[in-house]
Design an enzyme around this catalytic site. Structure first.
Site, short mmCIF file in Angstrom:
data_model
loop_
_atom_site.label_atom_id
_atom_site.label_comp_id
_atom_site.label_asym_id
_atom_site.label_seq_id
_atom_site.Cartn_x
_atom_site.Cartn_y
_atom_site.Cartn_z
N GLU A 1 0.83 -1.20 0.00
CA GLU A 1 0.00 0.00 0.00
C GLU A 1 0.86 1.25 0.00
O GLU A 1 1.78 1.39 0.82
CB GLU A 1 -0.90 -0.02 1.24
CG GLU A 1 -2.32 0.35 0.96
CD GLU A 1 -3.01 -0.62 0.02
OE1 GLU A 1 -3.15 -0.28 -1.17
OE2 GLU A 1 -3.41 -1.70 0.46
N HIS A 2 0.57 2.16 -0.93
CA HIS A 2 1.28 3.43 -1.13
C HIS A 2 2.71 3.21 -1.64
O HIS A 2 3.49 4.15 -1.72
CB HIS A 2 1.29 4.28 0.14
CG HIS A 2 -0.05 4.90 0.45
ND1 HIS A 2 -0.36 6.19 0.14
CD2 HIS A 2 -1.16 4.38 1.03
CE1 HIS A 2 -1.60 6.45 0.52
NE2 HIS A 2 -2.10 5.37 1.06
N THR A 3 3.04 1.98 -1.99
CA THR A 3 4.35 1.71 -2.58
C THR A 3 4.40 2.05 -4.06
O THR A 3 5.48 2.27 -4.62
CB THR A 3 4.72 0.22 -2.40
OG1 THR A 3 3.60 -0.58 -2.80
CG2 THR A 3 5.05 -0.09 -0.95
N ASP A 4 3.24 2.11 -4.71
CA ASP A 4 3.25 2.24 -6.17
C ASP A 4 3.84 3.56 -6.64
O ASP A 4 4.66 3.59 -7.55
CB ASP A 4 1.86 1.99 -6.77
CG ASP A 4 0.77 2.94 -6.31
OD1 ASP A 4 0.96 3.60 -5.27
OD2 ASP A 4 -0.27 3.00 -6.98
N SER B 1 -11.07 0.61 -5.93
CA SER B 1 -10.68 1.26 -7.17
C SER B 1 -11.78 1.29 -8.23
O SER B 1 -11.61 0.87 -9.37
CB SER B 1 -9.41 0.67 -7.77
OG SER B 1 -8.82 1.65 -8.60
N ASP C 1 -3.57 0.44 -9.60
CA ASP C 1 -4.98 0.12 -9.81
C ASP C 1 -5.28 -0.15 -11.27
O ASP C 1 -5.98 -1.11 -11.62
CB ASP C 1 -5.86 1.27 -9.31
CG ASP C 1 -5.69 1.53 -7.83
OD1 ASP C 1 -5.05 0.71 -7.14
OD2 ASP C 1 -6.18 2.58 -7.36
#
Length: 392
Positions: free
Chosen positions: A34-37, A136, A182
């Site tokens: 999570e929030h790594t993208d 998403s 997403d």
């Protein structure tokens, strides 16, 4: 009425014509990462069976009209005027319409096609992806519209390019500073599998989840707490990550390892350090989860899911009491693992559960929410499913 039927009926109602065809794209659940993208890191999402459908009609006047079942008013503009609307949508169109219109704008920009070289279109949109649940719904709209127009306009873009188009629409037309996870999950999904994605190179590989063979199901506990990525907390977290990367002298936090955290702690204020620590450890958890799935199967990933939730709760500070309650209730009722999923500040938690304990977990979550005075959550199971494509 299913969303495909609803989209077709809406097109006929608004445009007075039968659709040329229907296309769809799924929402997604992020199993971990999570929030790594947007930090060039690693993620492990999968597409779900809930989808957004688009029915297409063509028109001869060089205009694009979009209408959806979640807003009764159609929005219509000249294709040639898209460059005036975006990238700075100053409220000329409502936010929901900025998604499909932004995709059309991004497709033309990406391919260098002029507005006069493509046909005008009517697009009717219907979805059964829950909105605001962290599943998403936005990428499902983007993927469905991008796939529709790619076919209708003969643009010939591949799935990765269409995912990039969706991200451009979300970042620049809508103004939400999201990464590409997403859109890639929605475009590349496979049955009973996740997509292991390197968000820097966009290299993607299929990782078998094996939920069905193991007798496991993934329960979504939608807290009903709404969030908006285009505001506040999400942007602040992203800015902290960029600040941390600059302090460490790297291009992105992807380039910081767990072994570097001791040095990071000496260089940063406490808040920035904790934001960085979440990203660095979360990237490692994604890699560990892929390895565990391949070597030991899905029953062995529970501790990684729980560690991810704790990191988001304590270091990234994007959980809310309802999400924590959902995770705790699921675990108390025998879930293998649980965590919040999505951007945070609301949305949904997921729990990996034995098939015969699904109702027990749902009952436990409902009771815990009631005891805490929270509104009742919406709960359902999701199945790893196929990505975007033409349906009819």
């Amino acid at each position: 009425m299913g969303s495909a039927t609803a989209a077709r009926a809406l097109l006929t109602e608004v445009a007075g014509i039968e659709p040329v065809g229907t296309w769809s794209a799924p929402g997604r659940v992020n199993l971990i990462g999570e929030h790594t993208d947007y930090n060039d890191g690693f993620v492990l999402p999968f597409a779900i069976q809930q989808r957004t459908h688009v029915a297409l009609g063509t028109r001869a006047d060089g205009r694009i009209r979009v209408v959806s079942t979640f807003d009764g008013d159609a929005v219509e503009v000249d294709l040639a005027a898209l460059d005036e609307l975006f990238p700075a949508n100053r409220g000329e169109v409502p936010e929901w319409a900025a998604y499909p219109l932004g995709v059309a704008w991004a497709l033309l920009r990406r391919t260098g096609r002029s507005a006069v070289s493509v046909t005008g279109v009517d697009l009717a949109i219907a979805s059964d992806v829950p909105i605001g649940a962290g599943l998403s719904s936005s990428a499902a709209i983007e993927g469905a519209v991008a796939t529709t127009l790619n076919d209708a306009w003969g643009l010939g873009l591949d799935r990765v390019a269409l995912a990039q188009v969706g991200r451009t629409a979300e970042n620049e037309a809508v103004g939400a500073p999201t990464g590409i996870m997403d859109q890639m999950a929605s475009m590349l999904g496979r049955a009973d599998a996740a997509i292991f994605l390197d968000c820097r190179s966009l290299a993607a590989s299929v990782v078998d989840l094996g939920f069905a063979d193991a007798g496991l199901q993934l329960v979504v506990i939608d807290t009903g707490v709404k969030h908006s990525h285009a505001t506040g907390g999400y942007g602040e977290r992203r800015a902290a990550c960029e600040r941390g990367a600059e302090i460490m002298g790297v291009r992105a936090l992807r380039d910081v390892s767990v072994d570097d955290l001791a040095r990071a702690a000496e260089l940063m204020d406490d808040v920035t350090f904790r934001r960085v620590r979440h990203i660095v450890t979360e990237n490692q958890r994604v890699l560990d989860t892929v390895a565990v799935l391949r070597d030991h199967g899905p029953r062995a990933i529970g501790a990684l899911l729980l560690a991810s939730h704790a990191s988001m709760r304590d270091d990234f500070e994007i959980s809310v009491p309802e999400l924590d309650t959902a995770v705790e209730a699921a675990m108390s009722a025998g879930a293998i693992g649980a965590r919040m999923t999505g951007g945070g500040f609301g949305g949904a938690a997921i729990a990996l559960v034995e098939h015969d304990r699904v109702q027990t977990v749902m009952d436990a979550a409902a009771s815990a929410f009631a005891a805490s005075g929270f509104a009742a959550p919406t709960m359902f199971t999701v199945v790893p499913s196929v990505g975007a494509g033409r349906d009819a």
